[in-house]
Motif scaffolding. Structure first.
Motif, mmCIF file in Angstrom:
data_model
loop_
_atom_site.group_PDB
_atom_site.id
_atom_site.type_symbol
_atom_site.label_atom_id
_atom_site.label_comp_id
_atom_site.label_asym_id
_atom_site.label_seq_id
_atom_site.Cartn_x
_atom_site.Cartn_y
_atom_site.Cartn_z
ATOM 1 N N ASP A 1 0.828 -1.205 0.000
ATOM 2 C CA ASP A 1 0.000 0.000 0.000
ATOM 3 C C ASP A 1 0.865 1.259 0.000
ATOM 4 N N GLN A 2 1.947 1.236 0.748
ATOM 5 C CA GLN A 2 2.843 2.383 0.802
ATOM 6 C C GLN A 2 3.514 2.610 -0.557
ATOM 7 N N ARG A 3 3.939 1.549 -1.196
ATOM 8 C CA ARG A 3 4.537 1.691 -2.533
ATOM 9 C C ARG A 3 3.527 2.284 -3.504
ATOM 10 N N VAL A 4 2.292 1.810 -3.437
ATOM 11 C CA VAL A 4 1.253 2.273 -4.353
ATOM 12 C C VAL A 4 0.952 3.756 -4.126
ATOM 13 N N ILE A 5 0.800 4.173 -2.877
ATOM 14 C CA ILE A 5 0.423 5.560 -2.626
ATOM 15 C C ILE A 5 1.545 6.531 -3.007
ATOM 16 N N PHE A 6 2.798 6.152 -2.785
ATOM 17 C CA PHE A 6 3.901 7.005 -3.228
ATOM 18 C C PHE A 6 3.931 7.090 -4.751
ATOM 19 N N SER A 7 3.729 5.962 -5.405
ATOM 20 C CA SER A 7 3.717 5.942 -6.865
ATOM 21 C C SER A 7 2.571 6.792 -7.413
ATOM 22 N N GLN A 8 1.400 6.683 -6.813
ATOM 23 C CA GLN A 8 0.252 7.490 -7.242
ATOM 24 C C GLN A 8 0.521 8.975 -7.040
ATOM 25 N N PHE A 9 1.157 9.324 -5.930
ATOM 26 C CA PHE A 9 1.451 10.725 -5.678
ATOM 27 C C PHE A 9 2.325 11.299 -6.795
ATOM 28 N N PHE A 10 3.380 10.565 -7.160
ATOM 29 C CA PHE A 10 4.272 11.103 -8.180
ATOM 30 C C PHE A 10 3.663 11.020 -9.582
ATOM 31 N N ASP A 11 2.708 10.132 -9.800
ATOM 32 C CA ASP A 11 1.926 10.182 -11.040
ATOM 33 C C ASP A 11 1.090 11.458 -11.063
ATOM 34 N N ASP A 12 0.518 11.818 -9.915
ATOM 35 C CA ASP A 12 -0.241 13.069 -9.819
ATOM 36 C C ASP A 12 0.649 14.285 -10.050
ATOM 37 N N VAL A 13 1.894 14.237 -9.565
ATOM 38 C CA VAL A 13 2.844 15.334 -9.797
ATOM 39 C C VAL A 13 3.090 15.473 -11.290
ATOM 40 N N ARG A 14 3.340 14.356 -11.943
ATOM 41 C CA ARG A 14 3.570 14.381 -13.389
ATOM 42 C C ARG A 14 2.347 14.906 -14.136
ATOM 43 N N ARG A 15 1.164 14.479 -13.731
ATOM 44 C CA ARG A 15 -0.071 14.922 -14.365
ATOM 45 C C ARG A 15 -0.289 16.425 -14.166
ATOM 46 N N LEU A 16 -0.049 16.915 -12.946
ATOM 47 C CA LEU A 16 -0.200 18.352 -12.682
ATOM 48 C C LEU A 16 0.806 19.152 -13.498
ATOM 49 N N SER A 17 2.021 18.688 -13.565
ATOM 50 C CA SER A 17 3.054 19.379 -14.343
ATOM 51 C C SER A 17 2.669 19.444 -15.822
ATOM 52 N N ALA A 18 2.171 18.342 -16.351
ATOM 53 C CA ALA A 18 1.751 18.310 -17.751
ATOM 54 C C ALA A 18 0.587 19.258 -17.992
ATOM 55 N N PHE A 19 -0.344 19.347 -17.033
ATOM 56 C CA PHE A 19 -1.496 20.224 -17.234
ATOM 57 C C PHE A 19 -1.110 21.696 -17.093
ATOM 58 N N VAL A 20 -0.152 22.003 -16.240
ATOM 59 C CA VAL A 20 0.358 23.381 -16.155
ATOM 60 C C VAL A 20 0.980 23.759 -17.494
ATOM 61 N N ASP A 21 1.740 22.843 -18.068
ATOM 62 C CA ASP A 21 2.328 23.095 -19.387
ATOM 63 C C ASP A 21 1.247 23.272 -20.444
ATOM 64 N N PHE A 22 0.207 22.457 -20.387
ATOM 65 C CA PHE A 22 -0.907 22.587 -21.328
ATOM 66 C C PHE A 22 -1.556 23.965 -21.207
ATOM 67 N N ARG A 23 -1.800 24.397 -19.967
ATOM 68 C CA ARG A 23 -2.423 25.716 -19.749
ATOM 69 C C ARG A 23 -1.537 26.825 -20.304
ATOM 70 N N THR A 24 -0.244 26.727 -20.039
ATOM 71 C CA THR A 24 0.689 27.745 -20.519
ATOM 72 C C THR A 24 0.723 27.768 -22.041
ATOM 73 N N ASN A 25 0.753 26.594 -22.665
ATOM 74 C CA ASN A 25 0.754 26.524 -24.129
ATOM 75 C C ASN A 25 -0.538 27.081 -24.712
ATOM 76 N N LEU A 26 -1.661 26.785 -24.077
ATOM 77 C CA LEU A 26 -2.946 27.319 -24.526
ATOM 78 C C LEU A 26 -2.951 28.839 -24.441
ATOM 79 N N GLN A 27 -2.500 29.379 -23.321
ATOM 80 C CA GLN A 27 -2.453 30.838 -23.157
ATOM 81 C C GLN A 27 -1.529 31.471 -24.206
#
Length: 196
Positions: free
Chosen positions: A108-134
């Motif tokens: 469970d600990q491995r999964v939650i850490f992995s999910q957190f960093f997947d969320d970091v990657r997803r947030l980073s990609a969406f920030v880039d998407f927003r910036t590119n759109l603007q």
């Protein structure tokens, strides 16, 4: 005399056999004890490596949560920049993920850490998407006040805020459950818990 010699031979033979058996038994006891000590030492070294890896990863979690809070603050502010930058980092996770996964016995600990960093990657990609759109809207000289453009930008900001809030919440849970007091202090968790 023959009986004495036979008796002496039997006694010496039996004492030799007993000595061999005792020697083998002692060697086995010593070997078992050495293996136990080696296993304990190996376990202690692995635990220390696990603690170091976890501390590094939790430091990254704290940094990413702070950055998610900053993005939320900017999005909810009155003057959010059109070109938003988020300094999210995943390098620590990717550098230590294999080592951490090998040492962590809690799935469970491995999964939650992995999910957190997947969320970091997803947030980073969406920030880039927003910036590119603007940037595209600016280069196309599109007016952000147009109803269709304003609705699109509002939806993008709303989704970005939801991603940042999810990341912040998951990070707080990670630090609450697995962090050391220094991680909790950095995130202000102990003060929140004390005042609750």
């Amino acid at each position: 005399m023959f009986n004495e010699m036979a008796w002496s031979f039997i006694v010496q033979t039996l004492s030799g056999v007993v000595a061999v058996f005792i020697g083998i038994w002692l060697a086995l006891v010593v070997e078992r004890r050495r293996r136990t000590e080696d296993a304990s030492e190996r376990e202690a070294l692995q635990q220390a490596e696990y603690e170091r890896a976890t501390d590094s990863i939790l430091g990254s979690v704290v940094k990413n949560v702070a950055e998610a809070k900053r993005v939320l603050h900017l999005l909810h502010g009155t003057r959010c920049p059109r070109l938003l930058h988020a300094d999210l980092e995943t390098a620590v996770w990717y550098a230590s993920q294999g080592h951490f996964t090998a040492l962590c016995r809690n799935v469970d600990q491995r999964v939650i850490f992995s999910q957190f960093f997947d969320d970091v990657r997803r947030l980073s990609a969406f920030v880039d998407f927003r910036t590119n759109l603007q940037a595209q809207l600016a280069t196309q000289h599109r007016n952000a006040e147009e109803e269709e453009i304003a609705a699109l930008l509002g939806d993008v900001d709303q989704h970005l805020a939801a991603l940042a809030e999810d990341l912040r919440f998951c990070g707080v849970l990670l630090v609450t459950d697995h962090g050391k007091p220094v991680h909790k202090r950095l995130m202000g968790i102990q003060q929140e818990m004390a005042s609750a």
